[in-house]
Design a protein around this motif. Structure first.
Motif, PDB file in Angstrom:
ATOM      1  N   GLU A 123       0.835  -1.207   0.000  1.00 29.85           N
ATOM      2  CA  GLU A 123       0.000   0.000   0.000  1.00 29.85           C
ATOM      3  C   GLU A 123       0.869   1.257   0.000  1.00 29.85           C
ATOM      4  OE1 GLU A 123      -2.917   1.121  -0.518  1.00 29.85           O
ATOM      5  OE2 GLU A 123      -4.080  -0.681  -0.140  1.00 29.85           O
ATOM      6  N   LEU A 124       1.852   1.231   0.863  1.00 31.76           N
ATOM      7  CA  LEU A 124       2.747   2.368   1.046  1.00 31.76           C
ATOM      8  C   LEU A 124       3.452   2.678  -0.262  1.00 31.76           C
ATOM      9  CD1 LEU A 124       3.440   3.596   3.947  1.00 31.76           C
ATOM     10  CD2 LEU A 124       5.564   2.334   3.793  1.00 31.76           C
ATOM     11  N   ASP A 125       3.970   1.636  -0.861  1.00 32.08           N
ATOM     12  CA  ASP A 125       4.690   1.768  -2.110  1.00 32.08           C
ATOM     13  C   ASP A 125       3.748   2.238  -3.212  1.00 32.08           C
ATOM     14  OD1 ASP A 125       7.207   1.460  -3.451  1.00 32.08           O
ATOM     15  OD2 ASP A 125       6.327  -0.268  -4.488  1.00 32.08           O
ATOM     16  N   ALA A 126       2.581   1.613  -3.276  1.00 28.51           N
ATOM     17  CA  ALA A 126       1.635   1.934  -4.351  1.00 28.51           C
ATOM     18  C   ALA A 126       1.124   3.366  -4.236  1.00 28.51           C
ATOM     19  CB  ALA A 126       0.465   0.948  -4.313  1.00 28.51           C
ATOM     20  N   GLN A 127       0.798   3.783  -3.028  1.00 36.01           N
ATOM     21  CA  GLN A 127       0.264   5.138  -2.855  1.00 36.01           C
ATOM     22  C   GLN A 127       1.311   6.187  -3.157  1.00 36.01           C
ATOM     23  OE1 GLN A 127      -2.093   6.249   0.350  1.00 36.01           O
ATOM     24  NE2 GLN A 127      -3.528   4.538   0.137  1.00 36.01           N
ATOM     25  N   ALA A 128       2.543   5.910  -2.758  1.00 36.88           N
ATOM     26  CA  ALA A 128       3.603   6.879  -3.032  1.00 36.88           C
ATOM     27  C   ALA A 128       3.798   7.017  -4.532  1.00 36.88           C
ATOM     28  CB  ALA A 128       4.891   6.434  -2.354  1.00 36.88           C
TER      29      ALA A 128
ATOM     30  N   PHE B  77      -7.451  -8.493  -1.759  1.00 37.76           N
ATOM     31  CA  PHE B  77      -6.600  -7.315  -1.569  1.00 37.76           C
ATOM     32  C   PHE B  77      -6.045  -6.886  -2.921  1.00 37.76           C
ATOM     33  CE2 PHE B  77      -2.180  -5.815  -1.138  1.00 37.76           C
ATOM     34  CZ  PHE B  77      -2.381  -4.659  -0.409  1.00 37.76           C
ATOM     35  N   HIS B  78      -5.588  -7.859  -3.691  1.00 42.77           N
ATOM     36  CA  HIS B  78      -4.993  -7.529  -4.978  1.00 42.77           C
ATOM     37  C   HIS B  78      -6.018  -6.958  -5.950  1.00 42.77           C
ATOM     38  CE1 HIS B  78      -3.172  -8.235  -8.943  1.00 42.77           C
ATOM     39  NE2 HIS B  78      -2.163  -7.668  -8.302  1.00 42.77           N
TER      40      HIS B  78
ATOM     41  N   GLY C 148      -4.869   0.767 -10.803  1.00 44.66           N
ATOM     42  CA  GLY C 148      -4.819   0.439 -12.214  1.00 44.66           C
ATOM     43  C   GLY C 148      -3.620  -0.423 -12.559  1.00 44.66           C
ATOM     44  N   ALA C 149      -3.060  -0.161 -13.713  1.00 45.71           N
ATOM     45  CA  ALA C 149      -1.987  -0.998 -14.240  1.00 45.71           C
ATOM     46  C   ALA C 149      -0.763  -0.991 -13.329  1.00 45.71           C
ATOM     47  CB  ALA C 149      -1.598  -0.514 -15.636  1.00 45.71           C
ATOM     48  N   ALA C 150      -0.562   0.105 -12.593  1.00 44.88           N
ATOM     49  CA  ALA C 150       0.609   0.187 -11.711  1.00 44.88           C
ATOM     50  C   ALA C 150       0.603  -0.930 -10.686  1.00 44.88           C
ATOM     51  CB  ALA C 150       0.626   1.546 -11.014  1.00 44.88           C
ATOM     52  N   ALA C 151      -0.580  -1.451 -10.391  1.00 45.16           N
ATOM     53  CA  ALA C 151      -0.675  -2.497  -9.369  1.00 45.16           C
ATOM     54  C   ALA C 151      -0.160  -3.835  -9.874  1.00 45.16           C
ATOM     55  CB  ALA C 151      -2.113  -2.628  -8.888  1.00 45.16           C
TER      56      ALA C 151
END
Lengths: 736, 736
Positions: free
Chosen positions: B646-651, B708-709, B717-720
């Motif tokens: 989450e931390l990585d994705a939100q940043a 979660f995924h 989106g695609a970044a995930a």
């Protein structure tokens, strides 16, 4: 003083009279509830554990639901109270109320305790409980009430076995078996001088003072003898299920989960003959009772309607699936007794089940210790032992730095033996029970322990009432634990800040049923073969009444959470050499196990004798009648060491009169060459943390040791000198 | 139907009339209790937290005790009930009852919750609580009631600070400070349309339905406006202590721990002027109030006796050292409200204190979750969020093997923030709060943690109500813990079988008050220097709103219970080389920390960047406004991994609009070269044991990961996609 007087009060009295007269005109002047009861109302069984359904439920399709008028038993103009207009006179203050309950088996014993807790919470009168029990329930409840020590509660037990012949001839499809039917024979089973009793199923919960229920006896006419609430479900009309033919009843019939019995009148009226005649006659056309006693009560009442006094519905709010009880309680908004009369119990589906469940959980989880509060307005005989206990507690000095220890030692913990269903092991002369104690934070050890020890176990659990329920769910959720009927769990209820380790051990020890016990600790896993090996060793060594030995099981430890448990001594020695295993407390407290002589054990092929030495605390197998643990040791430290000293000292003393040469006759401590047990890692307990961080704690432990030694000298005289050096050893901060 | 009818009922009505008339003649027809109250009776303070004594107790010698007649307020001939002859009419069903309480600070907030629990246990009416609070109490109680979600309870808050100027001119020796005095200004502080209110001290406990108290408003004459119970101790006569000169009062005066206020009449009668005038005049000759509001209430009443309605003594049973309350309750045998009006509170000495203490402990330890039961007879607006929650719960499939997980995720836990006194840290731009969560079995970690981390901490504790009290005693008994005002303990009340680890972390995180947080676990001890080092690093690295980095604190572990904690990186490396320490989960789950790159860390002199990789779960320092933990992860497994994702994705997402080149701009994970934290050994938790033994548990965890995924893809989106491989890693049985 305020200026108030007659004129105002006169007005108020006049107003009251007016209201009363108005009520009289509007409601026909009936001050009881009966006139406002509609025709027969439906409900649930009411027999012993009181389920709704017969043992084999037929096709469950709903056929039709009859209408049911709301009737909370509320008086005219009284929207917020369930009482019937003017209250019946309350029972004289401090009158002893009698309650009879039939209870059999482990699960019903748990239920009855929740019922009793709810009753005690609200009661204001002394109570006499008349418990008709089987042997299992009697053992549980006798121990429980003895240790509970609730003031102003007397308990009498009656043998259910002796009543069985009187009801066993009645075919019965109800799952409560014969026990439900025993309510029929209470008039003869209870003492002849007992005139009135409230009879309760184990699945009811009080939400009010039971004296209010008792007061309803005053409503009985001269001929009425049985007070009952009507059934609250249409199931009883026989039109909810196909092929369900109910026994005769007035309307939906009455529910026997809560009964007021005028025993004197029933005896006078020839009750014994009356119900037997009715039952025999009905059984000519009906195959069996489906609701046990309730069917027969209803059939008798249909024949003799003058016997029954209808009670307000709030005194038996029945929570089955199709319950119509809402019409009762939603109007009354004041529940007196709730009745879980569905076989689904708390999992029943009805509109307000969450409310009732919360209410029930209140008492399920309620700390029963808090119910030890006295009824100070009603002088009563203190429970056995309570007076001495109070005196001993009163003599303690609150300023003593060891006050907490003294208080904890004196605490009498409530004990619920065999909390879960348990089958005693068959009598076998060399059988061994594993004995240990634990609290909630060691539950996760149980499964592994069950895998390592296939024999009987007696475990004391130190829990709160709420934790005991969590524990119950834990066992139910574990296939490994649920499958074991030979593990007896004894709940000792928490009270006080220090862990009463030796009191717990004594409870587990006292409940062991085999001739031998393996005195273990919960964080040890024994060798897989230990159970068989111990039994074989006991037999081979010819242990028995003549040769009293303590068999030592060498103890090891691992520091790894996960490791491959050795399947043999060879594997164990390999792990020891590899540094994966150590001898127990090798780094911190080697002398606790040094006399076991691990070097000799490596090579030993046969049991060998070792000598007692100071601070020795081996894990041993001893006869069940071994000395008890010294309960003065609470919290951390010296609790096992003292026991081994006791064991040694008592054995020496026992032999002295015969041999007159005690120094030559050392106590026989035999180390078994193939036995081993391994300690698994865990975080330090709260008590060991306190021991390490608090000098006071250590000082108090030293004081306990000194007192232990004084008592030892007093009991064993000069022979106890042997143990003195042990007490003079310098303290170590890591004793256990 | 039984043959019953008018004739019998008529007779009963006639009998009642006769009794009533008899009572009228014998007792002067006073249907209230006042006539039978003797002269003024003594009692206790009744002001805000309601202690008996003024702030500086004078010489405590007993001079003489005046006689006091027993007066339970019981009606004639009624020995078992405390009601005054015929009951006052009960309040209309479902009438909303208003209760006002002044509450300030951490300790009073705990007290008020016990009071509210006792009130809710017995109540049958909807309640509106009017709470006059300081900022601390408001924060605590607002969170508590919001998460408690009790049906049919409304809560309004009033700022005590705004009322201060109205009472701060009154010299006051009572320890409640200004807050006690605020009861005087309730008529103007509460809404103008509010006509009646029950005012309570925080140290009272209900033993009955509050509607019975409310019903006593009906006894008020047209001019009465204040209902009070008299004081129940001779202390108030001023003859128990030397040099104690009490304020003017009728007899012993009245106790203001329980007040019925007719706000409308007080406003009409010019109450504001009335009490101010009286107070000013008395203060000309008296130096200060010693009992806060109570002195002033009594002085006003002495002047205007027509204002007061005397309430039956059972509505405020005062338990001070010299209490005369026994004369009240022993006659009545029915207590309605008990009042701990001694500064010694539960340690007060009186004859029946054990009884009262048990009663109080009942509600102190009562599981507040059980009070969420609805008042189904009184339709009311569900509490905010309750309806959606009910719907979500209703949609769950009880047959779903993961039902327990689903239910646990949805559970709204009651939260009591800052359970113990706490001082917020002064605002400092680089300060760091250690954030962790624990349950009872990890309490013993707290002292060591306090020694290792001298900075602020925010800890969530998962406890039952009873455990919360044990925790309180634990902290009070520990000099190390009691000395720390910068550790905030937030109690999250237990409910359900799975440990809601991420919900707990979120509570602790939300309550952290510094700009940065160190997200740790309770079984880790940080380097002694870590707190200072982190603050220095944050400053040196220029972290702030522009540079968002997560600082990684490398994690190690020891398998020894007792070991010498390294004082520097050099010492740590030596222990690592000696095999006393390992990198965290080296044996069982190396990939959880592999990206930290321990080899590089050995040599590193400066912070270095590392890349996120699958299953990475480092212990990090991040800004307080970092993403919350995903509450779907309950029990064991994947709870921290998901947070790092989450931390990585939100940043990444946050930077995308600016940089348009997310792949080049990796999230900044900076490993600090001198930081370390060490995991101490403990037995596996219940949850990890269940994970290991139950395939269903593991399957459910996999289902949670998948969901979660899916949610991650939906939000990012695609970044995930980057995180997908992590989800496809083969399962390991030892994830944490």
């Amino acid at each position: 003083m305020l200026p108030r007087g007659r004129p105002r009060a006169l007005g108020a009295a006049a107003l009251l009279l007016l209201l009363l007269l108005l009520g009289f005109l509007l409601f026909g002047g009936d001050l009881g509830c009966e006139r406002r009861e509609p025709g027969g109302r439906a409900g649930a069984p009411g027999c012993f554990p009181g389920p709704l359904m017969p043992r084999v439920p037929p096709d469950g399709r709903l056929r039709r639901a009859a209408a049911l008028d709301g009737d909370p038993g509320a008086g005219p103009g009284d929207h917020n109270r369930s009482d019937c207009g003017p209250q019946p006179p309350p029972p004289p203050k401090c009158e002893l109320l009698h309650v009879a309950i039939v209870c059999a088996g482990h699960n019903s014993s748990r239920d009855v305790i929740t019922l009793v807790k709810s009753m005690l919470f609200y009661r204001k009168n002394p109570l006499h409980l008349h418990l008709v029990t089987d042997a299992v329930a009697r053992n549980i409840l006798e121990t429980l009430f003895h240790t509970w020590m609730v003031p102003a509660v007397r308990v009498s037990f009656y043998h259910a076995d002796q009543l069985k012949p009187q009801v066993s001839w009645i075919p019965n499809k109800h799952y409560s078996g014969l026990y439900g039917l025993m309510k029929l024979v209470l008039p003869s089973a209870l003492p002849a001088e007992l005139a009135r009793v409230i009879v309760l199923d184990t699945d009811v919960t009080f939400a009010s003072d039971i004296s209010e229920l008792w007061a309803l006896f005053a409503h009985f006419s001269d001929t009425q003898a049985i007070g009952l609430v009507e059934n609250q479900s249409d199931w009883y009309l026989g039109n909810l299920w196909k092929n369900h033919r109910p026994w005769p009843a007035l309307g939906r019939g009455f529910n026997t989960g809560v009964i007021l019995l005028r025993l004197d009148r029933l005896r006078q009226a020839g009750w014994e003959q009356m119900w037997r005649l009715t039952a025999r006659r009905e059984l000519l056309s009906l195959p069996a009772t489906s609701l046990a006693d309730q069917d027969i009560f209803n059939a008798v009442i249909k024949e003799h309607p003058g016997l029954v006094q209808r009670l307000p519905c709030v005194w038996n709010v029945q929570l089955s699936d199709h319950t119509l009880a809402e019409r009762c309680y939603s109007e009354a908004s004041d529940l007196k007794v709730i009745h879980w009369n569905s076989p689904k119990k708390l999992r029943v589906k009805n509109k307000h089940v969450e409310f009732f469940r919360n209410f029930y959980l209140t008492f399920l989880e309620y700390d029963g210790n808090l119910l030890r509060r006295e009824l100070f307005v009603c002088p009563s005989q203190p429970p056995p032992g309570a007076e001495q206990l109070q005196q001993a507690l009163a003599q303690l000095d609150e300023e003593d730095p060891c006050f907490e220890f003294r208080q904890q030692q004196l605490t009498v913990h409530r004990v619920h033996v065999t909390f879960l269903p348990h089958e005693p092991p068959p009598p076998r002369p060399h059988d061994v029970t594993l004995v240990a104690q634990l609290s909630m934070d060691r539950l996760q050890m149980l499964e592994a322990l069950c895998r390592h020890w296939p024999g009987p176990m007696s475990l004391a659990l130190y829990l709160t009432d709420a934790e005991a329920q969590q524990f119950l769910h834990f066992v139910e959720a574990s296939p490994v634990l649920a499958a074991r009927q030979d593990v007896a769990y004894h709940v000792v209820y928490r009270e006080g800040p220090l862990y009463p380790v030796n009191q717990l051990r004594n409870v587990a020890l006292a409940q062991a049923l085999t001739p031998y016990v393996f005195l273990s600790d919960i964080d040890f896993l024994p060798a897989y073969s230990l159970y068989d090996y111990l039994r074989a060793s006991i037999e081979q060594l010819g242990l028995g009444s003549r040769r009293k030995a303590a068999l030592v099981v060498p103890a090891f430890e691992t520091l790894r959470y996960r490791f491959s448990f050795p399947h043999s001594k060879v594997e164990l020695l390999a792990l020891l050499d590899a540094g994966t295993l150590y001898t127990f407390r090798y780094h911190e407290w080697p002398r606790g196990h040094a006399p076991t002589d691990y070097a000799r054990w490596r090579e030993a092929q046969a049991p060998y004798r070792v000598q007692w030495a100071a601070n020795y605390e081996p894990y041993v197998v001893v006869p069940r009648d071994c000395p008890r643990y010294d309960p003065r040791f609470v919290g951390f430290g010296w609790n096992k060491v003292a026991h081994i000293v006791e064991l040694d000292a008592q054995a020496r003393q026992a032999r002295q009169p015969l041999l007159l040469c005690p120094t030559l006759q050392e106590y026989e401590l035999l180390v078994l060459p193939e036995a081993f047990t391994i300690h698994l890692p865990h975080a330090p307990s709260l008590d060991i943390s306190r021991f390490r961080s608090s000098p006071t704690y250590r000082d108090c432990l030293q004081a306990l040791k000194d007192e232990f030694h004084q008592d030892l000298s007093r009991h064993h005289g000069a022979a106890a000198l042997k143990y003195l050096p042990a007490l003079q050893q310098p303290q170590s901060p890591a004793r256990g």
